[in-house]
Motif scaffolding. Structure first.
Motif, mmCIF file in Angstrom:
data_model
loop_
_atom_site.group_PDB
_atom_site.id
_atom_site.type_symbol
_atom_site.label_atom_id
_atom_site.label_comp_id
_atom_site.label_asym_id
_atom_site.label_seq_id
_atom_site.Cartn_x
_atom_site.Cartn_y
_atom_site.Cartn_z
ATOM 1 N N LEU A 29 0.833 -1.203 0.000
ATOM 2 C CA LEU A 29 0.000 0.000 0.000
ATOM 3 C C LEU A 29 0.868 1.253 0.000
ATOM 4 N N PRO A 30 0.383 2.333 -0.595
ATOM 5 C CA PRO A 30 1.137 3.586 -0.519
ATOM 6 C C PRO A 30 1.021 4.198 0.886
ATOM 7 N N GLU A 31 1.929 5.141 1.186
ATOM 8 C CA GLU A 31 1.937 5.713 2.532
ATOM 9 C C GLU A 31 0.804 6.694 2.783
ATOM 10 N N SER A 32 0.361 7.367 1.730
ATOM 11 C CA SER A 32 -0.740 8.302 1.980
ATOM 12 C C SER A 32 -2.022 7.811 1.326
ATOM 13 N N GLU A 33 -3.122 8.398 1.784
ATOM 14 C CA GLU A 33 -4.411 7.888 1.325
ATOM 15 C C GLU A 33 -4.643 8.178 -0.165
ATOM 16 N N VAL A 34 -5.487 7.330 -0.755
ATOM 17 C CA VAL A 34 -5.824 7.463 -2.170
ATOM 18 C C VAL A 34 -7.340 7.458 -2.269
ATOM 19 N N ARG A 35 -7.881 8.610 -2.672
ATOM 20 C CA ARG A 35 -9.342 8.729 -2.684
ATOM 21 C C ARG A 35 -9.871 8.725 -4.122
ATOM 22 N N VAL A 36 -10.958 7.988 -4.302
ATOM 23 C CA VAL A 36 -11.601 7.930 -5.618
ATOM 24 C C VAL A 36 -13.110 8.057 -5.448
ATOM 25 N N GLN A 37 -13.756 8.321 -6.564
ATOM 26 C CA GLN A 37 -15.215 8.383 -6.581
ATOM 27 C C GLN A 37 -15.704 7.010 -7.013
ATOM 28 N N ALA A 38 -16.183 6.204 -6.091
ATOM 29 C CA ALA A 38 -16.652 4.863 -6.448
ATOM 30 C C ALA A 38 -17.587 4.370 -5.358
ATOM 31 N N THR A 39 -18.350 3.335 -5.673
ATOM 32 C CA THR A 39 -19.221 2.719 -4.670
ATOM 33 C C THR A 39 -18.409 1.642 -3.975
ATOM 34 N N ARG A 40 -18.255 1.828 -2.685
ATOM 35 C CA ARG A 40 -17.380 0.962 -1.906
ATOM 36 C C ARG A 40 -17.712 -0.532 -2.066
ATOM 37 N N ASP A 41 -18.968 -0.876 -1.896
ATOM 38 C CA ASP A 41 -19.332 -2.295 -1.945
ATOM 39 C C ASP A 41 -19.126 -2.890 -3.330
ATOM 40 N N ALA A 42 -19.414 -2.094 -4.352
ATOM 41 C CA ALA A 42 -19.236 -2.590 -5.720
ATOM 42 C C ALA A 42 -17.759 -2.833 -6.006
ATOM 43 N N LEU A 43 -16.928 -1.889 -5.574
ATOM 44 C CA LEU A 43 -15.500 -2.029 -5.814
ATOM 45 C C LEU A 43 -14.934 -3.222 -5.040
ATOM 46 N N LYS A 44 -15.426 -3.380 -3.834
ATOM 47 C CA LYS A 44 -14.979 -4.517 -3.032
ATOM 48 C C LYS A 44 -15.371 -5.826 -3.719
ATOM 49 N N GLN A 45 -16.592 -5.859 -4.236
ATOM 50 C CA GLN A 45 -17.045 -7.063 -4.942
ATOM 51 C C GLN A 45 -16.176 -7.348 -6.160
ATOM 52 N N ALA A 46 -15.799 -6.303 -6.889
ATOM 53 C CA ALA A 46 -14.944 -6.491 -8.062
ATOM 54 C C ALA A 46 -13.607 -7.101 -7.645
ATOM 55 N N LEU A 47 -13.038 -6.597 -6.553
ATOM 56 C CA LEU A 47 -11.753 -7.111 -6.078
ATOM 57 C C LEU A 47 -11.881 -8.542 -5.551
ATOM 58 N N ILE A 48 -13.022 -8.834 -4.942
ATOM 59 C CA ILE A 48 -13.260 -10.210 -4.489
ATOM 60 C C ILE A 48 -13.311 -11.139 -5.704
ATOM 61 N N ASN A 49 -14.009 -10.710 -6.765
ATOM 62 C CA ASN A 49 -14.097 -11.543 -7.966
ATOM 63 C C ASN A 49 -12.702 -11.845 -8.522
ATOM 64 N N LEU A 50 -11.843 -10.820 -8.564
ATOM 65 C CA LEU A 50 -10.478 -11.023 -9.086
ATOM 66 C C LEU A 50 -9.680 -11.950 -8.169
ATOM 67 N N SER A 51 -9.880 -11.788 -6.872
ATOM 68 C CA SER A 51 -9.122 -12.597 -5.911
ATOM 69 C C SER A 51 -9.576 -14.052 -5.904
ATOM 70 N N VAL A 52 -10.879 -14.247 -6.041
ATOM 71 C CA VAL A 52 -11.392 -15.626 -6.098
ATOM 72 C C VAL A 52 -10.833 -16.315 -7.341
ATOM 73 N N ASN A 53 -10.825 -15.611 -8.461
ATOM 74 C CA ASN A 53 -10.226 -16.178 -9.682
ATOM 75 C C ASN A 53 -8.762 -16.539 -9.448
ATOM 76 N N ALA A 54 -8.044 -15.652 -8.783
ATOM 77 C CA ALA A 54 -6.620 -15.900 -8.521
ATOM 78 C C ALA A 54 -6.454 -17.162 -7.681
ATOM 79 N N LEU A 55 -7.276 -17.302 -6.653
ATOM 80 C CA LEU A 55 -7.186 -18.493 -5.800
ATOM 81 C C LEU A 55 -7.574 -19.747 -6.574
ATOM 82 N N GLU A 56 -8.603 -19.613 -7.417
ATOM 83 C CA GLU A 56 -9.029 -20.780 -8.212
ATOM 84 C C GLU A 56 -7.950 -21.185 -9.213
#
Ligand SMILES: Nc1ncnc2c1ncn2[C@@H]1O[C@H](COP(=O)(O)OP(=O)(O)OP(=O)(O)O)[C@@H](O)[C@H]1O
Ligand SMILES: [Mg+2]
Length: 147
Positions: A29-56
């Motif tokens: 992670l970078p040392e300072s915060e990184v802010r974006v305009q996005a829906t938190r839950d949707a973005l989290k779901q997208a990252l979960i999808n990528l991570s599940v694929n990686a594990l699979e």
């Protein structure tokens, strides 16, 4: 929303599954915060999808790296695995709705993840050396100022 928090949440969520395989999980992670305009839950779901694929992609174990990098006005969230990689001939098809190479897959994970990235003004790309794993990147525009 702040992106480092999302990566930390994801790391905690994936921990138990990674230990079971076993997959070594690392986070950068970078040392300072990184802010974006996005829906938190949707973005989290997208990252979960990528991570599940990686594990699979690593049923026998391997390394999973979650990163957040800030490059000028862009935030790059990446999920990198050490599985077999994505063959060149299906490199773009994998983002299509219902495209899957898995017996029990629905082929929705990447389609959804790309939609989430694009609806926040960003994109989702894959980079892969066959035989050496895959790296999926969500790039988003960073909110300027102190946000
Ligand atoms: N990390 C990865 N390594 C290798 N191939 C991958 C990886 N991620 C995705 N793929 C390929 O992309 C295809 C589509 O992925 P996607 O997440 O959209 O669907 P799925 O994983 O097959 O099913 P679902 O996510 O709906 O359960 C996969 O079937 C696989 O062939
Ligand atoms: Mg999937």
């Amino acid at each position: 929303m702040e992106l480092r928090e999302v990566v930390v949440d994801l790391e905690q969520l994936l921990g138990p599954q990674c230990r079971r395989r076993p997959v070594k999980l690392t986070t950068q992670l970078p040392e300072s915060e990184v802010r974006v305009q996005a829906t938190r839950d949707a973005l989290k779901q997208a990252l979960i999808n990528l991570s599940v694929n990686a594990l699979e992609a690593m049923p026998e174990g391997g390394n999973l790296e979650l990163r957040l990098d800030r490059i000028d006005s862009r935030a790059v969230l990446s999920v990198t695995d050490t599985g077999p990689g994505v063959p060149l001939d299906i490199r773009e098809k994998i983002f299509s709705m219902h495209f899957t190479t898995k017996g029990s897959g629905t082929g929705i994970g990447l389609y959804v993840a790309r939609n989430v990235a694009e609806s926040s003004g960003g994109n989702l790309r894959v980079d892969s050396e066959p035989g050496q794993g895959a790296r999926f990147e969500i790039e988003l525009p960073v909110l300027s100022g102190r946000g």
